[in-house]
Scaffold this motif. Structure first.
Motif, mmCIF file in Angstrom:
data_model
loop_
_atom_site.group_PDB
_atom_site.id
_atom_site.type_symbol
_atom_site.label_atom_id
_atom_site.label_comp_id
_atom_site.label_asym_id
_atom_site.label_seq_id
_atom_site.Cartn_x
_atom_site.Cartn_y
_atom_site.Cartn_z
ATOM 1 N N ARG A 1 0.840 -1.200 0.000
ATOM 2 C CA ARG A 1 0.000 0.000 0.000
ATOM 3 C C ARG A 1 0.870 1.242 0.000
ATOM 4 O O ARG A 1 0.672 2.171 -0.781
ATOM 5 N N ASP A 2 1.906 1.230 0.855
ATOM 6 C CA ASP A 2 2.758 2.418 0.961
ATOM 7 C C ASP A 2 3.483 2.674 -0.354
ATOM 8 O O ASP A 2 3.600 3.816 -0.795
ATOM 9 N N GLN A 3 3.952 1.584 -0.977
ATOM 10 C CA GLN A 3 4.653 1.763 -2.253
ATOM 11 C C GLN A 3 3.699 2.330 -3.310
ATOM 12 O O GLN A 3 4.039 3.231 -4.077
ATOM 13 N N MET A 4 2.495 1.816 -3.316
ATOM 14 C CA MET A 4 1.496 2.259 -4.299
ATOM 15 C C MET A 4 1.168 3.737 -4.114
ATOM 16 O O MET A 4 1.095 4.500 -5.076
ATOM 17 N N ARG B 1 -0.678 -4.062 -16.999
ATOM 18 C CA ARG B 1 0.739 -3.891 -16.634
ATOM 19 C C ARG B 1 1.020 -4.525 -15.277
ATOM 20 O O ARG B 1 1.807 -4.018 -14.492
ATOM 21 N N GLY B 2 0.307 -5.586 -14.999
ATOM 22 C CA GLY B 2 0.556 -6.311 -13.749
ATOM 23 C C GLY B 2 -0.095 -5.654 -12.549
ATOM 24 O O GLY B 2 0.240 -5.939 -11.415
ATOM 25 N N LEU B 3 -1.023 -4.760 -12.809
ATOM 26 C CA LEU B 3 -1.683 -4.057 -11.708
ATOM 27 C C LEU B 3 -3.149 -3.892 -12.089
ATOM 28 O O LEU B 3 -3.452 -3.512 -13.212
ATOM 29 N N GLY B 4 -4.048 -4.208 -11.156
ATOM 30 C CA GLY B 4 -5.461 -4.019 -11.451
ATOM 31 C C GLY B 4 -5.856 -2.572 -11.235
ATOM 32 O O GLY B 4 -5.802 -2.084 -10.112
ATOM 33 N N ILE B 5 -6.197 -1.879 -12.305
ATOM 34 C CA ILE B 5 -6.711 -0.516 -12.151
ATOM 35 C C ILE B 5 -8.034 -0.445 -12.890
ATOM 36 O O ILE B 5 -8.106 -0.780 -14.066
ATOM 37 N N ALA B 6 -9.079 -0.057 -12.195
ATOM 38 C CA ALA B 6 -10.391 0.040 -12.833
ATOM 39 C C ALA B 6 -10.911 1.459 -12.658
ATOM 40 O O ALA B 6 -10.595 2.114 -11.665
ATOM 41 N N PRO B 7 -11.705 1.958 -13.622
ATOM 42 C CA PRO B 7 -12.276 3.299 -13.447
ATOM 43 C C PRO B 7 -13.348 3.271 -12.363
ATOM 44 O O PRO B 7 -14.194 2.378 -12.357
ATOM 45 N N LEU B 8 -13.315 4.239 -11.469
ATOM 46 C CA LEU B 8 -14.306 4.292 -10.385
ATOM 47 C C LEU B 8 -15.718 4.402 -10.956
ATOM 48 O O LEU B 8 -16.658 3.820 -10.415
ATOM 49 N N SER B 9 -15.862 5.123 -12.068
ATOM 50 C CA SER B 9 -17.209 5.334 -12.637
ATOM 51 C C SER B 9 -17.881 4.002 -12.978
ATOM 52 O O SER B 9 -19.098 3.905 -12.998
ATOM 53 N N ILE C 1 3.521 -2.165 -10.107
ATOM 54 C CA ILE C 1 3.133 -0.834 -9.607
ATOM 55 C C ILE C 1 3.915 0.240 -10.357
ATOM 56 O O ILE C 1 3.370 1.238 -10.817
ATOM 57 N N ARG C 2 5.229 -0.021 -10.507
ATOM 58 C CA ARG C 2 6.072 0.975 -11.192
ATOM 59 C C ARG C 2 5.613 1.148 -12.646
ATOM 60 O O ARG C 2 5.426 2.260 -13.120
ATOM 61 N N ALA C 3 5.396 0.026 -13.340
ATOM 62 C CA ALA C 3 5.036 0.101 -14.774
ATOM 63 C C ALA C 3 3.702 0.818 -14.958
ATOM 64 O O ALA C 3 3.558 1.661 -15.851
ATOM 65 N N ALA C 4 2.718 0.509 -14.110
ATOM 66 C CA ALA C 4 1.400 1.138 -14.271
ATOM 67 C C ALA C 4 1.500 2.634 -13.984
ATOM 68 O O ALA C 4 0.914 3.456 -14.692
ATOM 69 N N ALA D 1 3.910 10.310 -6.932
ATOM 70 C CA ALA D 1 4.976 10.752 -7.830
ATOM 71 C C ALA D 1 4.441 10.920 -9.249
ATOM 72 O O ALA D 1 4.830 11.831 -9.976
ATOM 73 N N ALA D 2 3.504 10.053 -9.665
ATOM 74 C CA ALA D 2 2.994 10.124 -11.042
ATOM 75 C C ALA D 2 1.974 11.252 -11.212
ATOM 76 O O ALA D 2 1.940 11.911 -12.247
ATOM 77 N N GLY D 3 1.150 11.479 -10.180
ATOM 78 C CA GLY D 3 0.025 12.397 -10.380
ATOM 79 C C GLY D 3 0.118 13.706 -9.623
ATOM 80 O O GLY D 3 -0.588 14.654 -9.942
ATOM 81 N N GLY D 4 0.967 13.764 -8.596
ATOM 82 C CA GLY D 4 1.088 14.997 -7.795
ATOM 83 C C GLY D 4 -0.269 15.441 -7.295
ATOM 84 O O GLY D 4 -1.074 14.629 -6.840
ATOM 85 N N ASP D 5 -0.558 16.755 -7.437
ATOM 86 C CA ASP D 5 -1.822 17.236 -6.884
ATOM 87 C C ASP D 5 -3.009 17.001 -7.819
ATOM 88 O O ASP D 5 -4.116 17.459 -7.563
ATOM 89 N N ARG D 6 -2.765 16.266 -8.893
ATOM 90 C CA ARG D 6 -3.919 15.911 -9.751
ATOM 91 C C ARG D 6 -4.699 14.723 -9.182
ATOM 92 O O ARG D 6 -5.775 14.403 -9.641
ATOM 93 N N LEU D 7 -4.075 14.035 -8.225
ATOM 94 C CA LEU D 7 -4.744 12.899 -7.591
ATOM 95 C C LEU D 7 -4.928 13.182 -6.108
ATOM 96 O O LEU D 7 -4.057 13.798 -5.491
ATOM 97 N N SER D 8 -6.051 12.734 -5.547
ATOM 98 C CA SER D 8 -6.154 12.823 -4.085
ATOM 99 C C SER D 8 -6.555 11.455 -3.545
ATOM 100 O O SER D 8 -7.354 10.744 -4.157
ATOM 101 N N MET D 9 -5.953 11.106 -2.409
ATOM 102 C CA MET D 9 -6.238 9.793 -1.826
ATOM 103 C C MET D 9 -6.587 9.949 -0.357
ATOM 104 O O MET D 9 -5.953 10.727 0.345
ATOM 105 N N GLU D 10 -7.600 9.216 0.071
ATOM 106 C CA GLU D 10 -7.937 9.167 1.493
ATOM 107 C C GLU D 10 -6.906 8.268 2.183
ATOM 108 O O GLU D 10 -6.227 7.501 1.507
#
Ligand SMILES: Cc1ncc(COP(=O)(O)O)c(C=O)c1O
Length: 484
Positions: A388-391, A434-442, A470-473, A397-406
């Motif tokens: 979780r911490d690595q993710m 890319r070895g990581l499950g990412i799905a759109p929240l919508s 995680i790195r590749a995605a 690092a990838a999104g900066g302030d374009r992403l927010s996480m609880e």
């Protein structure tokens, strides 16, 4: 979900609810396409699906008309020897003859299940890592069980599950989830999904109202739709499902919830809402299904007790699964039932498939009672907390302030919200595979509305992800996120 499926589902829901009654005309594809700002092909695909399932009939010169779906003729009056059963849904001879003979409930299950099958290609936020699992210990326990019980294990077991496993589950639920129950209330199943199916068969009639969280777990929703129910979403905010809205549905038969870790937004249902929902269920005579799918993976602090622990009136059906907490192919999950449902569910379970595999159940009973389960949880928690911490670091690092996480206190996935509210689907697609499950929240909204509470984002599963994945995605996401 493709637009045509959304349109098909909405029209179908209106037909099933009677809002579009038998004989009502569906506007022409040209009119509907213009009204909804979609292409005519989209409308055609939706209406063709409704026609193929017998919900509408089409006649030259008349157009598309809603068929009489709600009152099948009595069994004895049915004509025999036809090639399909759609005429009893009110279809015309224009219905293709190669369709199987499905009941209205079967047609609903086929349609809802197909949507699930189609979406399985997308990232699965439920994946787990098999590495922390102590396979050698499991192997040793399994050999011991075989030596100890021999041929008895090759017989079919009790339909409600191995008595020792049911006892071990009852003790675990008591100690770690605050649920006071007896082993008799525990039903062992292959999966939570089988639990939804059993609940649908035992408790729901066609057109019964079922309330679910919006956004919520699509596979549960699909199972209830497949049981013929009218599924109604109730919005979620920072304290979980908005309990005050359930009072608008005094006729609801069932409420499905993920109170410990809302799927997919991740909040915990507040205590006053839990109490309000229990009171509502008692006063309208509804059941509550509590899906406690991953609360064993609590990263910070102590696990929050289950809602079932507050259930003094016997309205809550608790659902747990080993398919996440151990490994996906174990295919073992369980229900903890109110006492008054045990007899009927035992009979219903017997009709479904006769019970779960005896050898696996006996091994799991030993795995729990000898303390390996608790030890595995301690190890796995550490492992997933590091992931979780690595993710979180990689996404920041990838999104900066374009992403927010609880803060992510429980579970094996997190939601990164898109601060500019942009479409999450292209982003999820770019990072998928890319070895990581990412799905759109919508995707988890049945009726997506951009203005909903936290409507778009990326649901990122770190459970089954490797460091490299995680790195590749995140590398794939970075340039897309940086675009304005
Ligand atoms: C909300 C929710 N419930 C239940 C499950 C697990 O279900 P099953 O036991 O059917 O694998 C999942 C996914 O793993 C889930 O996300």
């Amino acid at each position: 979900m493709p637009l045509y499926v959304q349109l098909y589902r909405q029209l179908r829901a209106h037909i099933l609810s009677g809002a579009l009654p038998a004989g009502a005309a569906i506007p022409s594809s040209r009119t509907l396409a213009a009204d909804l700002l979609v292409s005519r092909n989209t409308v055609e695909a939706a209406v063709t699906q409704l026609w193929a399932e017998g919900f509408v009939s089409r006649k030259v010169g008349v157009g598309t008309i809603v068929a009489a779906t709600r009152t099948p003729p009595p069994l004895h009056g049915r004509q025999r020897g036809r090639t399909n059963g759609n005429e009893r849904l009110g279809g015309t001879s224009a219905v293709p003859s190669n369709l199987p003979r499905l009941s209205p409930r079967g047609a609903a299950a086929a349609a809802a299940g197909q949507i699930e099958l189609d979406s399985e290609a997308q990232a699965d936020p439920c994946r787990v890592d098999v590495n922390p699992f102590p396979l050698a210990t499991w192997n040793r326990l399994q050999s011991r069980v075989v030596r100890q019980y021999g041929g008895a294990l090759l017989q079919v077991g009790h339909p409600l599950g191995d008595p020792q496993l049911r006892q071990a589950i009852a003790e675990h639920a008591n100690l770690s989830r605050g649920i006071v129950c007896s082993a008799e209330q525990v039903v062992v199943l292959n999966s939570s999904q089988q639990g939804f199916d059993l609940i649908g068969r035992m408790l729901l009639a066609v057109n019964d109202t079922v309330l679910v969280e919006e956004p919520g777990y699509p596979s549960a929703r699909a199972a209830f739709v497949g049981a013929g129910a009218m599924v109604q979403g109730i919005g979620v905010d920072a304290d979980g499902i908005q309990a005050e809205h359930v009072w608008r549905h005094p006729d609801a038969r069932l409420l499905y919830l993920t109170p410990s870790h809302q799927f997919p937004l991740g909040m915990t249902l507040s205590l006053d809402r839990r109490l309000a929902l229990l009171e509502w269920a008692k006063s309208v005579g509804a059941w509550i299904v509590e899906d406690d799918y991953d609360s064993e993976f609590r990263h910070n602090g102590r696990p929050i007790a289950a809602m079932k622990g507050l259930d003094s009136d016997g309205t809550v059906i608790y659902m747990g699964t080993f398919n996440k907490v151990l490994f996906q192919s174990i295919r073992l999950a369980y229900l903890i039932l109110p006492e008054r449902l045990v007899g009927a569910f035992a009979a219903g379970r017997r009709l479904a498939d006769g019970g779960a595999p005896t050898l696996t159940q006996a091994t799991l009973a030993l795995f729990i009672s000898e303390g390996h389960f608790a030890a595995h949880l301690r190890r796995a928690r550490k492992h997933y907390t590091a992931r979780r911490d690595q993710m979180v670091r990689a996404l920041q690092a990838a999104g900066g302030d374009r992403l927010s996480m609880e803060s992510i206190e429980t579970g094996l996935f997190l939601v990164a919200h898109l601060c500019d509210g942009r479409d999450d689907r292209p982003l999820a697609l770019a990072a998928a595979g890319r070895g990581l499950g990412i799905a759109p929240l919508s995707r988890y909204y049945a009726e997506f509305d951009k203005t909903s509470f936290r409507a778009t984002g990326l649901v990122c599963a770190f459970g089954g992800a490797s460091h490299e994945g995680i790195r590749a995605a995140c590398d794939a996401l970075r340039p897309l996120l940086q675009q304005v």
